[in-house]
Design an enzyme around this catalytic site. Structure first.
Site, PDB file in Angstrom:
ATOM      1  N   GLU A  57     -10.006 -11.856  -7.369  1.00  0.00           N
ATOM      2  CA  GLU A  57      -8.839 -11.477  -6.859  1.00  0.00           C
ATOM      3  C   GLU A  57      -8.174 -12.783  -6.574  1.00  0.00           C
ATOM      4  O   GLU A  57      -7.236 -13.099  -5.326  1.00  0.00           O
ATOM      5  CB  GLU A  57      -8.312 -10.462  -6.291  1.00  0.00           C
ATOM      6  CG  GLU A  57      -9.506 -10.348  -5.293  1.00  0.00           C
ATOM      7  CD  GLU A  57      -9.319  -9.204  -4.370  1.00  0.00           C
ATOM      8  OE1 GLU A  57      -8.115  -8.402  -4.686  1.00  0.00           O
ATOM      9  OE2 GLU A  57      -9.954  -8.106  -3.676  1.00  0.00           O
TER      10      GLU A  57
ATOM     11  N   ASP B  50      -3.730  -8.909  -6.056  1.00  0.00           N
ATOM     12  CA  ASP B  50      -3.692  -9.974  -5.350  1.00  0.00           C
ATOM     13  C   ASP B  50      -3.633 -11.262  -5.650  1.00  0.00           C
ATOM     14  O   ASP B  50      -3.280 -12.288  -6.014  1.00  0.00           O
ATOM     15  CB  ASP B  50      -5.056  -9.903  -4.312  1.00  0.00           C
ATOM     16  CG  ASP B  50      -4.712  -8.884  -2.661  1.00  0.00           C
ATOM     17  OD1 ASP B  50      -3.882  -9.326  -2.420  1.00  0.00           O
ATOM     18  OD2 ASP B  50      -5.985  -8.148  -2.559  1.00  0.00           O
TER      19      ASP B  50
ATOM     20  N   HIS C 278       0.772  -1.506  -0.026  1.00  0.00           N
ATOM     21  CA  HIS C 278       0.196   0.130   0.122  1.00  0.00           C
ATOM     22  C   HIS C 278       0.630   1.533  -0.365  1.00  0.00           C
ATOM     23  O   HIS C 278       0.453   2.558  -0.860  1.00  0.00           O
ATOM     24  CB  HIS C 278      -1.310  -0.195   1.156  1.00  0.00           C
ATOM     25  CG  HIS C 278      -2.371  -1.234   0.478  1.00  0.00           C
ATOM     26  ND1 HIS C 278      -1.787  -2.469   0.461  1.00  0.00           N
ATOM     27  CD2 HIS C 278      -3.138  -0.739  -0.408  1.00  0.00           C
ATOM     28  CE1 HIS C 278      -3.021  -2.679  -0.220  1.00  0.00           C
ATOM     29  NE2 HIS C 278      -3.705  -1.666  -0.832  1.00  0.00           N
TER      30      HIS C 278
ATOM     31  N   CYS D 256      -8.305  -3.917 -12.058  1.00  0.00           N
ATOM     32  CA  CYS D 256      -8.154  -2.210 -11.490  1.00  0.00           C
ATOM     33  C   CYS D 256      -6.714  -2.832 -10.585  1.00  0.00           C
ATOM     34  O   CYS D 256      -6.435  -1.810 -10.482  1.00  0.00           O
ATOM     35  CB  CYS D 256      -8.371  -1.997 -10.365  1.00  0.00           C
ATOM     36  SG  CYS D 256      -9.575  -3.168  -9.663  1.00  0.00           S
TER      37      CYS D 256
HETATM   38  C1  PEP Z   1      -5.609  -5.769  -6.459  1.00  0.00           C
HETATM   39  O1  PEP Z   1      -5.727  -7.258  -5.430  1.00  0.00           O
HETATM   40  O2  PEP Z   1      -5.409  -5.768  -7.660  1.00  0.00           O
HETATM   41  C2  PEP Z   1      -6.378  -5.035  -5.188  1.00  0.00           C
HETATM   42  C3  PEP Z   1      -6.588  -3.578  -7.249  1.00  0.00           C
HETATM   43  O3  PEP Z   1      -6.211  -4.441  -4.590  1.00  0.00           O
HETATM   44  P1  PEP Z   1      -5.825  -4.157  -3.355  1.00  0.00           P
HETATM   45  O4  PEP Z   1      -4.494  -3.892  -4.054  1.00  0.00           O
HETATM   46  O5  PEP Z   1      -6.259  -2.743  -2.891  1.00  0.00           O
HETATM   47  O6  PEP Z   1      -5.438  -5.607  -2.226  1.00  0.00           O
HETATM   48 MG    MG Z   2      -6.924  -6.634  -3.091  1.00  0.00          MG
END
Ligand code: PEP
Ligand code: MG
Length: 569
Positions: free
Chosen positions: A430, A454, A188, A501
């Site tokens: 995911e 993920d 993050h 995403c």
């Molecule tokens: C992902 O897992 O690809 C995603 C977009 O969500 P995050 O990175 O918030 O887990």
């Molecule tokens: Mg994710």
């Protein structure tokens, strides 16, 4: 010189600000009677200093974020000045316990007492007491405070890791980049760096060992290099590189209003990932046609209690309005994994990424999801919102989630609250489980959005944030590509659409492959949008399809990458 993993590209030259959390060593001796008075004074001095520091932080927070956000620190001041706490400490000092040991014991006793209570409000205070207690202990022992509050203009932050709440405190006027020891491209701190458009290298392992505060640092998050106290020649060439990057940025900015389409006119929707309403400005500036992922968890972080329905409603409404009718996919709370909410006081888990996270926690604490869905639906009246659920593994979960949405809708209807009756519902794909039953899931849904951050970690069984195995974490692995193709195909068969995403969508090489596989929507850090548009524009759709078909049938990630390189050259 050393390297890491590029989290957010760019070049920064600045002074190191090393953010190091030290272990606090508590005295274990016994006082002499003659030392009691000075120990009492030492405790009281540390307490007064703590209050002074907290007052400064409170005033700064009030000026920067508003009075409401500053209230947290008001609570911290109350903890520091708590009379019972003082009595307990003074009592122990009089019993010949050194001041730091007395304070430490008093804090621990308070924490364990609150932890045993059944009152969620008081349990939330535990994090405050721990935080203030640590600050008082440091003041007592003369340990300097590591705080992002103290950075000077032109700083590059060097840290073992930065929590989402650390990154949310970064003042862009002063901080020009950061380097961390741990983390990967999709941790993050990396995602935040991209949304702040701040050059960053993560997973550098030795950054805090090699750099001390005040060192001059070149953070080259283009070629993946960190230089410490470089010579004049190196500095000169980096200043030139910074200028070249600026020129390139200006050229890319010209693509802002062009669609994302192939040379022969096959169009793809191109969107931005955002964490807060502040990111909408960047999304618009870089030419996003919508928001493909609104990570709502940032609204829940960096505070001492849950945001209320009204606060959430205001936040979602602000994003809906700022996007002026363009679609915004709001993801429900995705907490757990590497994202914590201290006020929920969740137990430590052995496998947090496989544990109590996202919708799993929301099923267990229904009031959280209920409140959030009410807020999202109410905000749907003010723009084009869609709802997306994270970490889904089964049809049962989707049915249960849809039933909850329907209950919330009925409640709003009976209260006469307006909302978008036809709001679309989708899920993040995911987990490998969701890929395997994508054909069944899509029957229940309006869309998919593939979360490759993920999905890559779960398909490959490679922790997305572990720098020791970062090389294995590769979205070009044939297993990941096949999973993606399957998801897109299943949705198309059912007449539905699939977006992506995860960070892969913003990788310009990958984007060509994904376009060839027929991905409908691409959502990425806003800064990647112009590059992806530029890449896709160069080719005809048929050529991309042929290339993608070849790529998904290759046996190794290396061959996929070399196919893409040859294709793009
Ligand atoms: C992902 O897992 O690809 C995603 C977009 O969500 P995050 O990175 O918030 O887990
Ligand atoms: Mg994710």
């Amino acid at each position: 010189m050393f390297s890491g993993i590029i989290a957010s590209s760019g070049v920064a030259i600045g002074k190191a600000f090393v953010l190091k959390e030290v272990d606090i060593q508590i005295s274990d001796g016994v006082l002499d009677q003659s030392e009691v008075a000075s120990e009492v004074a030492r405790f009281q001095g540390a307490r007064d200093k703590t209050v002074e520091q907290l007052e400064i932080i409170r005033d700064k927070a009030a000026a920067k974020l508003g009075e409401e956000e500053a209230e947290v620190f008001e609570g911290h001041i109350l903890v520091a000045t708590d009379e019972e706490l003082e009595e307990e400490v003074l009592e122990a000092i009089k019993g010949l316990t050194p001041a730091d040991a007395a304070l430490n014991a008093a804090i621990k006793a308070n924490v364990s007492m609150l932890e045993e209570l059944d009152d969620p409000y008081l349990r939330e205070r535990v994090a405050d007491i721990k935080d203030v207690g640590r600050r008082m202990l440091k003041n007592l022992l003369g340990i300097p405070m590591a705080s992002l509050e103290d950075v000077e203009e032109g700083s590059i932050i060097i840290a073992d890791d930065l929590t989402p709440s650390d990154t949310s405190q970064i003042d862009l006027d002063k901080v020009w980049g950061f380097i961390t020891n741990v983390g990967g491209r999709t941790s993050h701190s990396a995602i935040m760096a991209r949304s702040l458009e701040l050059p960053a290298i993560v997973g550098a392992k030795i950054a805090t060992d090699r750099i001390v505060s005040g060192d001059q640092v070149v953070l080259d998050a283009v070629n993946n290099k960190v230089l410490v106290n470089p010579d004049a020649m190196a500095l000169e060439s980096y200043r030139k590189l910074q200028k070249d990057l600026d020129v390139e940025r200006q050229a890319l900015a010209k693509l802002k209003d062009l669609p994302c389409e192939t040379a022969d006119g096959k169009r793809f929707e191109i969107c931005a990932n955002i964490g807060t309403v502040k990111d909408v400005e960047g999304a618009n500036r870089h030419g996003a046609e919508g928001v493909g992922l609104y990570r709502t968890e940032f609204l829940f972080m960096d505070r001492s209690q849950m945001p209320t329905e009204e606060e959430q409603f205001q936040a979602y409404k602000a994003v809906a309005e700022a996007m002026k009718g363009c679609p915004v996919i709001v993801r429900t709370l995705d907490i757990g994994g590497d994202k914590e909410l201290p006020y929920l006081d969740l137990p430590q888990e052995l496998n947090p990424f496989l544990g109590y996270r996202a919708i799993r926690m929301c099923f267990d604490k229904p009031e959280i999801l209920n409140t959030q869905l009410r807020a999202i639906l109410r905000a749907s009246h003010f723009g084009k919102l869609k709802i997306m659920f994270p970490m889904v593994i089964s049809v049962e979960e989707v049915r249960r989630l849809k039933a909850i949405v329907n209950e919330v809708k009925s409640a709003l209807r009976s209260e006469g609250q307006p909302f978008d009756e036809s709001v679309e519902i989708g899920i993040m794909v995911e987990t490998p489980a969701a890929v395997m039953v994508a054909d069944l899931l899509i029957e229940e849904l309006d869309f998919f959005s593939i979360g490759t951050n993920d999905l890559t970690q779960y398909v490959l069984a490679v922790d997305r944030g572990n720098e020791m195995i970062a090389e294995l974490y590769d979205h070009f692995s044939p297993s990941v590509l096949r999973a993606i193709k399957r998801v897109i195909d299943c949705s198309h068969k059912a007449g539905k659409w699939t977006g992506m995403c995860g960070e892969m969508a913003g990788d310009e090489r990958a984007a060509l492959l994904l376009a060839g596989l027929g991905l409908d929507e691409f959502s990425m850090s806003a800064t990647s949008i112009p590059r992806v548009k530029k890449a896709v524009k160069r080719y005809g759709y048929d050529a991309l399809k042929v290339m993608a078909e070849k790529a998904v049938n290759l046996p190794t990630a290396a061959e996929v990458k070399s196919l893409l390189e040859n294709f793009a050259s």
